[in-house]
Scaffold this motif. Structure first.
Motif, mmCIF file in Angstrom:
data_model
loop_
_atom_site.group_PDB
_atom_site.id
_atom_site.type_symbol
_atom_site.label_atom_id
_atom_site.label_comp_id
_atom_site.label_asym_id
_atom_site.label_seq_id
_atom_site.Cartn_x
_atom_site.Cartn_y
_atom_site.Cartn_z
ATOM 1 N N SER A 109 38.604 49.621 37.988
ATOM 2 C CA SER A 109 39.536 49.065 39.007
ATOM 3 C C SER A 109 39.471 47.625 39.665
ATOM 4 O O SER A 109 38.326 46.970 39.377
ATOM 5 C CB SER A 109 39.780 50.009 40.573
ATOM 6 O OG SER A 109 38.672 49.195 41.144
ATOM 7 N N CYS A 110 40.194 46.874 40.032
ATOM 8 C CA CYS A 110 40.627 45.467 40.474
ATOM 9 C C CYS A 110 39.558 45.354 41.138
ATOM 10 O O CYS A 110 38.125 44.531 41.222
ATOM 11 C CB CYS A 110 41.684 45.079 40.860
ATOM 12 S SG CYS A 110 43.058 44.775 40.003
ATOM 13 N N GLN A 111 39.398 46.119 42.134
ATOM 14 C CA GLN A 111 38.303 45.730 43.250
ATOM 15 C C GLN A 111 36.058 46.438 43.147
ATOM 16 O O GLN A 111 35.800 45.373 43.293
ATOM 17 C CB GLN A 111 38.214 46.860 44.750
ATOM 18 C CG GLN A 111 39.586 46.649 45.182
ATOM 19 C CD GLN A 111 40.489 46.894 44.509
ATOM 20 O OE1 GLN A 111 40.626 48.681 43.335
ATOM 21 N NE2 GLN A 111 42.335 46.602 45.367
ATOM 22 N N GLY A 112 36.452 47.654 42.124
ATOM 23 C CA GLY A 112 35.431 47.914 40.961
ATOM 24 C C GLY A 112 34.837 46.729 39.985
ATOM 25 O O GLY A 112 33.937 46.479 40.695
ATOM 26 N N GLN A 113 35.735 45.629 39.002
ATOM 27 C CA GLN A 113 35.522 45.146 38.587
ATOM 28 C C GLN A 113 34.797 43.906 39.256
ATOM 29 O O GLN A 113 34.748 43.034 39.190
ATOM 30 C CB GLN A 113 37.026 44.154 37.728
ATOM 31 C CG GLN A 113 36.119 43.785 36.690
ATOM 32 C CD GLN A 113 37.481 43.134 35.421
ATOM 33 O OE1 GLN A 113 38.442 44.383 35.898
ATOM 34 N NE2 GLN A 113 36.794 43.019 33.957
ATOM 35 N N ALA A 114 35.679 42.970 39.874
ATOM 36 C CA ALA A 114 35.616 41.653 40.675
ATOM 37 C C ALA A 114 34.034 42.447 41.521
ATOM 38 O O ALA A 114 33.226 41.302 41.751
ATOM 39 C CB ALA A 114 36.746 41.511 42.646
ATOM 40 N N ARG A 115 33.932 43.229 42.451
ATOM 41 C CA ARG A 115 32.527 44.071 43.078
ATOM 42 C C ARG A 115 31.561 44.019 41.557
ATOM 43 O O ARG A 115 30.970 42.711 41.642
ATOM 44 C CB ARG A 115 32.089 44.551 43.479
ATOM 45 C CG ARG A 115 32.773 45.080 44.691
ATOM 46 C CD ARG A 115 32.844 46.157 45.139
ATOM 47 N NE ARG A 115 34.148 46.526 46.702
ATOM 48 C CZ ARG A 115 34.345 45.515 47.540
ATOM 49 N NH1 ARG A 115 32.716 44.625 47.925
ATOM 50 N NH2 ARG A 115 34.906 45.063 48.501
ATOM 51 N N ARG A 116 31.689 43.997 40.202
ATOM 52 C CA ARG A 116 30.656 44.144 38.932
ATOM 53 C C ARG A 116 30.132 42.544 38.932
ATOM 54 O O ARG A 116 29.171 42.625 38.609
ATOM 55 C CB ARG A 116 31.255 45.268 38.647
ATOM 56 C CG ARG A 116 30.127 44.821 37.155
ATOM 57 C CD ARG A 116 29.360 45.571 36.804
ATOM 58 N NE ARG A 116 28.610 46.115 34.946
ATOM 59 C CZ ARG A 116 28.935 46.442 34.403
ATOM 60 N NH1 ARG A 116 29.612 47.368 34.560
ATOM 61 N NH2 ARG A 116 28.531 46.154 33.264
ATOM 62 N N LEU A 117 31.298 41.724 39.040
ATOM 63 C CA LEU A 117 31.299 40.282 38.582
ATOM 64 C C LEU A 117 30.657 39.436 38.907
ATOM 65 O O LEU A 117 29.496 38.900 38.789
ATOM 66 C CB LEU A 117 32.322 40.327 38.478
ATOM 67 C CG LEU A 117 33.445 40.920 36.790
ATOM 68 C CD1 LEU A 117 34.851 40.114 36.436
ATOM 69 C CD2 LEU A 117 32.174 40.380 35.570
#
Length: 118
Positions: A109-117
């Motif tokens: 998700s957008c939230q998961g991708q932002a947190r991962r990056l």
């Protein structure tokens, strides 16, 4: 300055930058703005990709990475290299995190991708 191993983001999230982000640090407003920005990019994915695809056919664009090829006077202007870069961008817009030495992930998700990056 060219690093042998490219960084994951174009800046370093140093303590000074984190302090400048306020009380929430990078998990506050900065994280939320990153999530919103990623959502906007994803929702306009086709328009963004159509603009980027014009660079595949640009004869003046040099697709080399690093100074080794430039030092020999060679340029890698191949459309294959450009298409590879576009595929990386396309997969990132779909939520698949790819990076240096990392196996591609499942779409996030957008939230998961932002947190991962971050």
């Amino acid at each position: 300055l060219e690093l042998e191993t490219p960084e994951m983001v174009p800046f370093r999230l140093t303590q000074n930058i984190v302090d400048g982000l306020g009380a929430g640090g990078y998990e506050g407003t900065f994280m939320r703005v990153c999530e919103i920005t990623l959502g906007v990019l994803r929702s306009h994915r086709e328009a963004l990709m159509s603009v980027l695809e014009t660079f595949v056919h640009d004869p003046l664009l040099e697709w080399t990475k690093g100074s080794k090829a430039r030092g020999r006077g060679e340029a890698d202007n191949s459309p294959e290299r450009a298409r590879d870069q576009l595929e990386k961008i396309r997969s990132r817009l779909e939520g698949v995190v790819v990076g240096v030495g990392a196996a591609p992930s499942l779409p996030l998700s957008c939230q998961g991708q932002a947190r991962r990056l971050i």
